[in-house]
Design an enzyme around this catalytic site. Structure first.
Site, PDB file in Angstrom:
ATOM      1  N   HIS A 253       0.840  -1.128   0.085  1.00  0.00           N
ATOM      2  CA  HIS A 253       0.048   0.048   0.086  1.00  0.00           C
ATOM      3  C   HIS A 253       0.721   1.271   0.174  1.00  0.00           C
ATOM      4  CE1 HIS A 253      -3.330   2.688   1.117  1.00  0.00           C
ATOM      5  NE2 HIS A 253      -2.507   3.285   1.807  1.00  0.00           N
ATOM      6  N   GLU A 254       1.992   1.302   0.679  1.00  0.00           N
ATOM      7  CA  GLU A 254       2.613   2.361   0.843  1.00  0.00           C
ATOM      8  C   GLU A 254       3.460   2.763  -0.657  1.00  0.00           C
ATOM      9  OE1 GLU A 254       2.216   4.630   3.045  1.00  0.00           O
ATOM     10  OE2 GLU A 254       1.075   3.077   4.315  1.00  0.00           O
TER      11      GLU A 254
ATOM     12  N   HIS B 134       1.596   4.523  -2.884  1.00  0.00           N
ATOM     13  CA  HIS B 134       1.712   5.865  -2.712  1.00  0.00           C
ATOM     14  C   HIS B 134       2.830   6.585  -3.267  1.00  0.00           C
ATOM     15  CE1 HIS B 134      -1.799   6.654  -0.271  1.00  0.00           C
ATOM     16  NE2 HIS B 134      -1.270   5.968   0.584  1.00  0.00           N
TER      17      HIS B 134
ATOM     18  N   HIS C  80       3.014   9.213  -6.555  1.00  0.00           N
ATOM     19  CA  HIS C  80       4.205  10.301  -6.605  1.00  0.00           C
ATOM     20  C   HIS C  80       4.689  10.466  -7.693  1.00  0.00           C
ATOM     21  CE1 HIS C  80       7.128  12.998  -4.416  1.00  0.00           C
ATOM     22  NE2 HIS C  80       6.020  13.803  -4.961  1.00  0.00           N
TER      23      HIS C  80
END
Length: 229
Positions: free
Chosen positions: A101-102, A105, A109
C-alpha cells in the site's frame, strides 16, 4: 455556552464519533489477526516493498524503519518509504499488504497522480486551517462585534475538511494498486487474496471515518454560527 459538552449541536458529532471508534477497532483487530497469518512465500514487507519499488523504476526511494505501531507511510517530501518494525521485518499477510500500500503512494507520487498532487498542494493550508480555525471560532463567539471571525474560522476548517475528502481517492487508489501488484507478482496466493483485501479495506475505513468526523464538525460549526446570528 456554545462549547459546553452537552450543547445540542454535539448530536451532530455522535454518529461520526461512533463510526470513528468502530473504524479504529476494525483496523486494529483486522491488522492483528492477519499479522499472525504468515504468507506461503515468506517474503517480508521490506522484500515486497523493495521489489515493487525497483520494478517501477523507484530504485532511488530508500526504505527506512519507522518507530511505533501502524506508523507506516510514504514521505513525498523526502521521497522515503518508512515501515514499522512488524511490517518491515514481518512476512505476514498484514505486513506485505501494508508495505505494498505504501509503495502504491510512492508510485502515485512518481507518476503525478492528480488527487495526490492536489492533496500535497493544499496540505500547508489544511494543516494551518485545522489548528487556527479553533482560535478564530472561539474568538468569534467570545468577542462581541467580531462575529466575522466565525466565518474566517469556518473557511479555514473547510480547507482541512477538503484535505480529508481528497485523501479518500488517494488511499483507495493506493490500496487497489497494492492488491494488483501483490497478485501480479505472486506475493500472495489465491487463499491469501481475500485476507489481504480485508487488511486494506480496514485501513481505508479509518480515512472514511476521519472524513466523516471532519464533515460533522464543519456542519456543527455552521449550525453554531447560524444560531449565534
Amino acid at each position: 455556552m456554545y462549547f459546553m459538552p452537552f450543547d445540542s449541536s454535539m448530536m451532530i458529532l455522535i454518529p461520526a464519533i461512533i463510526f470513528t471508534m468502530y473504524a479504529q477497532s476494525k483496523v486494529k483487530t483486522t491488522f492483528n489477526k492477519y499479522l499472525r497469518m504468515p504468507t506461503k512465500k515468506g517474503y517480508t514487507g521490506y522484500d515486497v516493498a523493495r521489489t515493487l519499488l525497483d520494478q517501477n523504476d523507484l530504485r532511488n526511494v530508500p526504505i527506512e524503519m519507522a518507530r511505533g505501531h501502524l506508523s507506516d507511510h510514504y514521505d513525498p517530501r523526502g521521497r522515503v518509504l518508512r515501515l514499522s518494525n512488524e511490517v518491515y521485518r514481518g512476512s505476514s499477510v498484514a505486513s506485505i499488504s501494508v508495505a505494498a500500500h505504501e509503495v502504491g503512494h510512492a508510485i502515485q507520487h512518481a507518476r503525478g497522480y492528480v488527487p495526490l498532487t492536489f492533496r500535497n498542494a493544499i496540505f500547508p493550508v489544511a494543516s494551518f486551517g485545522s489548528s487556527a480555525a479553533w482560535f478564530f471560532i472561539m474568538a468569534g463567539f467570545l468577542i462581541s462585534g467580531f462575529e466575522v471571525l466565525l466565518d474566517v474560522g469556518i473557511l479555514l476548517y473547510a480547507a482541512a475538511v477538503l484535505f480529508q475528502v481528497v485523501t479518500l481517492p488517494v488511499e483507495f487508489n493506493a490500496s487497489s494498486r497494492a492488491l494488483r501488484l501483490l497478485d501480479a507478482n505472486g506475493f500472495i496466493s489465491r487463499d491469501e487474496y481475500k485476507p489481504s483485501q480485508k487488511v486494506l479495506k480496514a485501513a481505508a475505513l479509518t480515512y472514511v471515518a476521519a472524513m466523516a468526523a471532519a464533515v460533522a464538525q464543519l456542519l456543527r460549526f455552521i449550525v453554531l454560527r447560524n444560531r449565534r446570528n
